[in-house]
Design a protein around this motif. Sequence first.
Motif, PDB file in Angstrom:
ATOM      1  N   CYS A   1       5.009  -4.497  -4.767  1.00  0.00           N
ATOM      2  CA  CYS A   1       4.258  -4.711  -6.005  1.00  0.00           C
ATOM      3  C   CYS A   1       5.214  -5.115  -7.125  1.00  0.00           C
ATOM      4  O   CYS A   1       6.229  -4.449  -7.347  1.00  0.00           O
ATOM      5  CB  CYS A   1       3.494  -3.441  -6.383  1.00  0.00           C
ATOM      6  SG  CYS A   1       2.403  -2.840  -5.055  1.00  0.00           S
ATOM      7  N   ALA A   2       4.872  -6.186  -7.827  1.00  0.00           N
ATOM      8  CA  ALA A   2       5.779  -6.774  -8.822  1.00  0.00           C
ATOM      9  C   ALA A   2       6.068  -5.846  -9.984  1.00  0.00           C
ATOM     10  O   ALA A   2       7.189  -5.823 -10.508  1.00  0.00           O
ATOM     11  CB  ALA A   2       5.192  -8.093  -9.324  1.00  0.00           C
ATOM     12  N   THR A   3       5.076  -5.055 -10.402  1.00  0.00           N
ATOM     13  CA  THR A   3       5.249  -4.252 -11.618  1.00  0.00           C
ATOM     14  C   THR A   3       5.199  -2.751 -11.364  1.00  0.00           C
ATOM     15  O   THR A   3       5.125  -1.970 -12.304  1.00  0.00           O
ATOM     16  CB  THR A   3       4.159  -4.621 -12.649  1.00  0.00           C
ATOM     17  OG1 THR A   3       2.869  -4.347 -12.084  1.00  0.00           O
ATOM     18  CG2 THR A   3       4.251  -6.089 -13.034  1.00  0.00           C
TER      19      THR A   3
ATOM     20  N   GLN B   1      -2.473 -10.918  -0.313  1.00  0.00           N
ATOM     21  CA  GLN B   1      -3.042 -11.064  -1.642  1.00  0.00           C
ATOM     22  C   GLN B   1      -3.026  -9.698  -2.334  1.00  0.00           C
ATOM     23  O   GLN B   1      -2.949  -8.651  -1.687  1.00  0.00           O
ATOM     24  CB  GLN B   1      -4.489 -11.567  -1.543  1.00  0.00           C
ATOM     25  CG  GLN B   1      -4.624 -12.965  -0.940  1.00  0.00           C
ATOM     26  CD  GLN B   1      -4.084 -14.045  -1.853  1.00  0.00           C
ATOM     27  OE1 GLN B   1      -4.193 -13.956  -3.071  1.00  0.00           O
ATOM     28  NE2 GLN B   1      -3.499 -15.083  -1.257  1.00  0.00           N
ATOM     29  N   GLN B   2      -3.110  -9.692  -3.632  1.00  0.00           N
ATOM     30  CA  GLN B   2      -3.222  -8.425  -4.349  1.00  0.00           C
ATOM     31  C   GLN B   2      -4.620  -7.840  -4.139  1.00  0.00           C
ATOM     32  O   GLN B   2      -5.599  -8.574  -4.030  1.00  0.00           O
ATOM     33  CB  GLN B   2      -2.967  -8.625  -5.845  1.00  0.00           C
ATOM     34  CG  GLN B   2      -1.525  -8.950  -6.176  1.00  0.00           C
ATOM     35  CD  GLN B   2      -1.256  -8.908  -7.667  1.00  0.00           C
ATOM     36  OE1 GLN B   2      -2.159  -8.727  -8.472  1.00  0.00           O
ATOM     37  NE2 GLN B   2       0.000  -9.066  -8.047  1.00  0.00           N
ATOM     38  N   PHE B   3      -4.698  -6.527  -4.064  1.00  0.00           N
ATOM     39  CA  PHE B   3      -5.968  -5.839  -3.902  1.00  0.00           C
ATOM     40  C   PHE B   3      -5.892  -4.490  -4.609  1.00  0.00           C
ATOM     41  O   PHE B   3      -4.811  -4.064  -5.032  1.00  0.00           O
ATOM     42  CB  PHE B   3      -6.333  -5.665  -2.424  1.00  0.00           C
ATOM     43  CG  PHE B   3      -5.262  -4.992  -1.594  1.00  0.00           C
ATOM     44  CD1 PHE B   3      -5.289  -3.620  -1.372  1.00  0.00           C
ATOM     45  CD2 PHE B   3      -4.221  -5.733  -1.025  1.00  0.00           C
ATOM     46  CE1 PHE B   3      -4.312  -2.998  -0.618  1.00  0.00           C
ATOM     47  CE2 PHE B   3      -3.233  -5.112  -0.268  1.00  0.00           C
ATOM     48  CZ  PHE B   3      -3.278  -3.747  -0.067  1.00  0.00           C
ATOM     49  N   GLU B   4      -7.022  -3.840  -4.753  1.00  0.00           N
ATOM     50  CA  GLU B   4      -7.070  -2.570  -5.478  1.00  0.00           C
ATOM     51  C   GLU B   4      -6.208  -1.520  -4.795  1.00  0.00           C
ATOM     52  O   GLU B   4      -6.299  -1.307  -3.583  1.00  0.00           O
ATOM     53  CB  GLU B   4      -8.517  -2.076  -5.576  1.00  0.00           C
ATOM     54  CG  GLU B   4      -8.675  -0.830  -6.427  1.00  0.00           C
ATOM     55  CD  GLU B   4     -10.128  -0.397  -6.551  1.00  0.00           C
ATOM     56  OE1 GLU B   4     -10.362   0.705  -7.078  1.00  0.00           O
ATOM     57  OE2 GLU B   4     -11.022  -1.152  -6.123  1.00  0.00           O
TER      58      GLU B   4
ATOM     59  N   GLN C   1      -3.041  -2.772  -9.044  1.00  0.00           N
ATOM     60  CA  GLN C   1      -3.190  -3.710  -7.948  1.00  0.00           C
ATOM     61  C   GLN C   1      -2.027  -3.517  -6.973  1.00  0.00           C
ATOM     62  O   GLN C   1      -0.900  -3.214  -7.377  1.00  0.00           O
ATOM     63  CB  GLN C   1      -3.199  -5.151  -8.462  1.00  0.00           C
ATOM     64  CG  GLN C   1      -4.434  -5.504  -9.276  1.00  0.00           C
ATOM     65  CD  GLN C   1      -5.686  -5.567  -8.411  1.00  0.00           C
ATOM     66  OE1 GLN C   1      -5.783  -6.369  -7.486  1.00  0.00           O
ATOM     67  NE2 GLN C   1      -6.650  -4.710  -8.718  1.00  0.00           N
ATOM     68  N   GLU C   2      -2.321  -3.684  -5.704  1.00  0.00           N
ATOM     69  CA  GLU C   2      -1.335  -3.455  -4.648  1.00  0.00           C
ATOM     70  C   GLU C   2      -1.086  -4.751  -3.885  1.00  0.00           C
ATOM     71  O   GLU C   2      -1.994  -5.586  -3.718  1.00  0.00           O
ATOM     72  CB  GLU C   2      -1.857  -2.374  -3.703  1.00  0.00           C
ATOM     73  CG  GLU C   2      -0.918  -1.985  -2.586  1.00  0.00           C
ATOM     74  CD  GLU C   2      -1.492  -0.867  -1.718  1.00  0.00           C
ATOM     75  OE1 GLU C   2      -0.822  -0.496  -0.735  1.00  0.00           O
ATOM     76  OE2 GLU C   2      -2.603  -0.380  -2.010  1.00  0.00           O
ATOM     77  N   GLN C   3       0.137  -4.922  -3.409  1.00  0.00           N
ATOM     78  CA  GLN C   3       0.492  -6.065  -2.572  1.00  0.00           C
ATOM     79  C   GLN C   3       1.453  -5.580  -1.499  1.00  0.00           C
ATOM     80  O   GLN C   3       2.289  -4.703  -1.748  1.00  0.00           O
ATOM     81  CB  GLN C   3       1.144  -7.168  -3.411  1.00  0.00           C
ATOM     82  CG  GLN C   3       1.292  -8.499  -2.690  1.00  0.00           C
ATOM     83  CD  GLN C   3       1.740  -9.613  -3.634  1.00  0.00           C
ATOM     84  OE1 GLN C   3       2.449  -9.378  -4.603  1.00  0.00           O
ATOM     85  NE2 GLN C   3       1.315 -10.836  -3.361  1.00  0.00           N
ATOM     86  N   LEU C   4       1.324  -6.124  -0.293  1.00  0.00           N
ATOM     87  CA  LEU C   4       2.136  -5.660   0.829  1.00  0.00           C
ATOM     88  C   LEU C   4       3.016  -6.765   1.377  1.00  0.00           C
ATOM     89  O   LEU C   4       2.609  -7.937   1.448  1.00  0.00           O
ATOM     90  CB  LEU C   4       1.228  -5.151   1.961  1.00  0.00           C
ATOM     91  CG  LEU C   4       0.271  -3.999   1.643  1.00  0.00           C
ATOM     92  CD1 LEU C   4      -0.581  -3.684   2.861  1.00  0.00           C
ATOM     93  CD2 LEU C   4       1.017  -2.762   1.174  1.00  0.00           C
TER      94      LEU C   4
END
Length: 232
Positions: free
Chosen positions: A55-57, A7-10, A18-21
């Motif tokens: 991360c998408a962006t 999930q995305q998180f700070e 937002q960060e995603q792994l």
Amino acid sequence: MKFGLTQQFECSYIEGQQEQLLVFVDEHQTSLHHYELLISSGFRRSGEQIYRPHCATCQACQSIRIPVHLFRPSKSQSRVLKRNQDLRVLVNNKDQAEYYALYENYINERHSDGSMYPASHQQYMSFIRCEWANPIYLEIYQGNELVGVAVTDELHQGLSALYTFFKPELANRSIGTYAILKQIELAESRQKQFLYLGYQVDSCQKMNYKRNFMPHERFFNNKWQLISKKDR
């Protein structure tokens, strides 16, 4: 190989992001061999988890490694070595009980605003230890006192710097830089091609020291690209 998205998180590095792994999830197949394949594609480990930012962006996090045979210390890095001539480094293949007290003091004194605060022994073990990798511990001594530890994984083609912690009173000695220089020396003595340093985030002040090791390679556009002084 199987992967999953968190999930995305700070974000830990850039405020307001937002960060995603992307996480390797095939636990039954995890081995040092798999880790070596993945780290050569920009992944890293934290404990048993092997991950890469996805991360998408945002593409701010770039995996960074030093080609050991090309590296030459800068003038400032040479001064760090000279400033710390009174220190000595020993290599240990096993985690020692005395490491944790140093780690706890380091986290609680220097990183009280970070995600690893407050330090706990369980958190330390889950971060450093790994069933399929045996870290190497570079012990830094001032006289007979242990004042720092650099934890690194040994791979077939290189070393991967996992974490360095030290006595907070020695902050003015640039121990983090000193530990990287000593890991480069160790990699060279063991005829390794690379020292992996994890992720470089140019907009994060705490991470910027990594880009000062020249030349280095960064993983972006799905390949490693050499960065030298003339590129900056």
